[in-house]
Design a protein around this motif. Structure first.
Motif, PDB file in Angstrom:
ATOM      1  N   MET A   1      37.331  51.124  30.021  1.00  0.00           N
ATOM      2  CA  MET A   1      37.744  51.064  30.563  1.00  0.00           C
ATOM      3  C   MET A   1      37.776  49.936  31.970  1.00  0.00           C
ATOM      4  O   MET A   1      36.981  48.859  32.095  1.00  0.00           O
ATOM      5  N   SER A   2      39.193  49.701  33.319  1.00  0.00           N
ATOM      6  CA  SER A   2      39.441  49.207  33.996  1.00  0.00           C
ATOM      7  C   SER A   2      39.340  49.751  35.659  1.00  0.00           C
ATOM      8  O   SER A   2      38.748  51.160  35.236  1.00  0.00           O
ATOM      9  N   VAL A   3      38.756  48.662  36.229  1.00  0.00           N
ATOM     10  CA  VAL A   3      38.191  49.418  37.502  1.00  0.00           C
ATOM     11  C   VAL A   3      39.485  49.029  38.146  1.00  0.00           C
ATOM     12  O   VAL A   3      40.247  47.435  38.377  1.00  0.00           O
ATOM     13  N   ASP A   4      40.113  49.740  39.559  1.00  0.00           N
ATOM     14  CA  ASP A   4      40.735  49.903  40.168  1.00  0.00           C
ATOM     15  C   ASP A   4      41.438  48.887  41.024  1.00  0.00           C
ATOM     16  O   ASP A   4      39.432  49.106  42.050  1.00  0.00           O
TER      17      ASP A   4
END
Length: 99
Positions: A1-4
């Motif tokens: 999961m990546s965070v914008d």
């Protein structure tokens, strides 16, 4: 999961603004002397916020919740807070069972 990054910055900015307004309210409220209409307006804020939070949910979830909200509002004019909560819970449970 990546965070914008943009989303994270927006969340942090909203948290900071919320915190600052709450703290500022505490400092400003001690210095205000309210009388008459201003006091009445400030006294009306908590119920207005409560209605603004509850009404959309009560009126969009179904007939049982809408009728229970009306019953609870009527009870709130005549009963203390704990009794009003009990009437609200009981009415929504009963109405969900019937409707």
């Amino acid at each position: 999961m990546s965070v914008d990054t943009t989303t994270l910055l927006a969340i942090l900015a909203m948290a900071a603004v919320t915190y600052i307004t709450r703290i500022a309210g505490l400092f400003v409220a001690d210095r205000l002397v309210l009388t008459g209409r201003a006091k009445a307006a400030f006294d009306a804020i908590p119920p207005a916020v409560l209605v603004a939070v509850i009404a959309p949910t009560a009126l969009t979830t179904g007939w049982a919740e809408a009728i229970a909200a009306a019953i609870t509002a009527i009870a709130a004019f005549r009963l203390p807070l704990l009794a009003t909560v009990a009437v609200g819970v009981a009415s929504v449970v009963l109405l969900r069972g019937v409707i």
